[in-house]
Design a protein around this motif. Structure first.
Motif, short mmCIF file in Angstrom:
data_model
loop_
_atom_site.label_atom_id
_atom_site.label_comp_id
_atom_site.label_asym_id
_atom_site.label_seq_id
_atom_site.Cartn_x
_atom_site.Cartn_y
_atom_site.Cartn_z
N PRO A 120 -34.49 52.44 53.46
CA PRO A 120 -35.31 51.29 53.86
C PRO A 120 -34.50 50.07 54.27
O PRO A 120 -35.02 49.18 54.96
N TRP A 121 -33.24 49.98 53.85
CA TRP A 121 -32.43 48.81 54.19
C TRP A 121 -31.28 49.16 55.13
O TRP A 121 -30.33 48.39 55.29
N GLY A 122 -31.34 50.31 55.78
CA GLY A 122 -30.29 50.70 56.72
C GLY A 122 -29.61 51.98 56.26
O GLY A 122 -30.10 52.70 55.39
N VAL A 153 -23.68 51.89 34.88
CA VAL A 153 -23.71 52.15 36.31
C VAL A 153 -24.72 53.21 36.73
O VAL A 153 -25.10 53.29 37.89
N THR A 154 -25.20 54.01 35.79
CA THR A 154 -26.16 55.07 36.13
C THR A 154 -27.61 54.60 35.99
O THR A 154 -28.52 55.43 35.97
N GLN A 155 -27.81 53.31 35.94
CA GLN A 155 -29.15 52.78 35.72
C GLN A 155 -29.29 51.43 36.40
O GLN A 155 -28.30 50.71 36.57
N GLU A 156 -30.51 51.07 36.80
CA GLU A 156 -30.76 49.71 37.28
C GLU A 156 -30.52 48.74 36.12
O GLU A 156 -30.86 49.03 34.97
N GLN A 157 -29.94 47.59 36.42
CA GLN A 157 -29.51 46.70 35.34
C GLN A 157 -30.66 46.11 34.55
O GLN A 157 -30.53 45.82 33.36
N ASP A 158 -31.84 45.92 35.18
CA ASP A 158 -32.96 45.40 34.40
C ASP A 158 -33.45 46.43 33.39
O ASP A 158 -34.07 46.07 32.38
N HIS A 217 -29.09 58.78 42.13
CA HIS A 217 -29.99 57.76 41.59
C HIS A 217 -30.87 57.18 42.70
O HIS A 217 -32.08 57.00 42.53
N SER A 218 -30.26 56.93 43.85
CA SER A 218 -31.03 56.40 44.99
C SER A 218 -32.07 57.41 45.45
O SER A 218 -33.22 57.05 45.72
N ALA A 219 -31.65 58.68 45.53
CA ALA A 219 -32.59 59.71 46.01
C ALA A 219 -33.80 59.82 45.08
O ALA A 219 -34.95 59.94 45.54
N ILE A 220 -33.56 59.76 43.77
CA ILE A 220 -34.67 59.81 42.82
C ILE A 220 -35.56 58.58 42.99
O ILE A 220 -36.79 58.66 42.98
N GLY A 227 -38.31 50.78 43.15
CA GLY A 227 -38.69 49.83 42.12
C GLY A 227 -39.33 50.46 40.90
O GLY A 227 -39.57 49.78 39.90
N THR A 228 -39.60 51.78 40.95
CA THR A 228 -40.17 52.47 39.79
C THR A 228 -39.09 52.68 38.73
O THR A 228 -38.08 53.32 39.00
N PRO A 229 -39.28 52.16 37.52
CA PRO A 229 -38.26 52.37 36.48
C PRO A 229 -38.19 53.85 36.08
O PRO A 229 -39.22 54.51 35.95
N PHE A 230 -36.98 54.36 35.92
CA PHE A 230 -36.82 55.74 35.46
C PHE A 230 -35.47 55.88 34.77
O PHE A 230 -34.59 55.01 34.91
#
Length: 236
Positions: A120-122, A153-158, A217-220, A227-230
């Motif tokens: 979505p961002w290039g 690093v394997t997770q979104e920081q929030d 991680h991006s593919a999932i 934006g879906t937490p997983f």
């Protein structure tokens, strides 16, 4: 504890806010504090200017990278991967003897590749280094007196700072490094964040796999909806 967070992006802000909530003294590092505070436009990810965010978080001090590292007993690296080695090298004296948690991904943005992966961002950034080295190892070689731990690093920081965002917290956080005491410090911080399943992958060379996971991680994330937490759970 006095904790330095290097970086002012969305991930760094998640740590800054949570650490302050937990009662730590937080010092934030940026390349040029005056320039950071003068920005009025969102960054490439749409994150609002840091000055706007900082106004809602009184008590947070902004310094240069080196000065922030000097204040911290524990240092969290949120500098973007392409600039992390140079920035941390300049703060080598202030980092000596300290635990340095690195969650940066060695992304090369807008790569000229034969088979691009559209997002979505290039075009999806490529990883450099990859396979035979890692950013974390480069940082450890550049700042040998620091105790580098690859984690977060394997997770979104929030979600790193609030694992309950996904699966009631029932997922796995990984870490790797050469120093047992530093990994214990990071484990304590993760426990304070709410993590109950922390898997030590061993020496810092394991950071290669952790960084390369970024594409998966991006593919999932794309499959679930951006934006879906997983989280990922290692079932033993």
């Amino acid at each position: 504890m006095k904790i330095a967070v290097l970086g002012t992006g969305g991930g760094a802000r998640a740590h800054i806010a949570k650490l302050a909530e937990l009662g730590h003294e937080v010092h934030v590092g940026t390349r040029d504090p005056k320039a950071t505070l003068a920005r009025t436009e969102p960054d490439m990810m749409g994150t609002p200017p840091f000055a706007t965010w900082l106004a809602d978080h009184p008590g947070i001090e902004l310094h240069t990278f080196a000065d922030a590292a000097g204040h911290g007993e524990l240092v969290i690296n949120g500098i973007d991967g392409r600039n992390a080695v140079a920035a941390l090298s300049a703060a080598a004296e202030q980092l000596a003897g300290k635990t340095l948690v690195d969650y940066a991904v060695p992304y090369v943005y807008n790569p000229d590749v034969e088979h691009p992966w559209p997002t979505p961002w290039g075009t999806m950034p490529k990883l450099d280094p990859c396979d035979t080295d890692s950013l974390a190892e480069q940082i450890q070689r550049t700042v040998p007196a620091a105790k580098v731990v690859k984690a977060f690093v394997t997770q979104e920081q929030d979600t790193v700072v609030d694992p309950q965002k996904a699966g009631a917290g029932e997922h796995t956080m990984f870490l790797a490094g050469e120093h047992a005491d530093a990994k214990a410090t990071v484990t304590d911080l993760l426990t304070a964040y709410g993590w109950t399943d922390i898997l030590d992958l061993g020496p810092l060379v394991a950071a290669r796999g952790m960084e390369m996971y970024a594409h998966m991680h991006s593919a999932i994330g794309f499959a679930l909806g951006f934006g879906t937490p997983f989280g990922i759970k290692v079932v033993r």
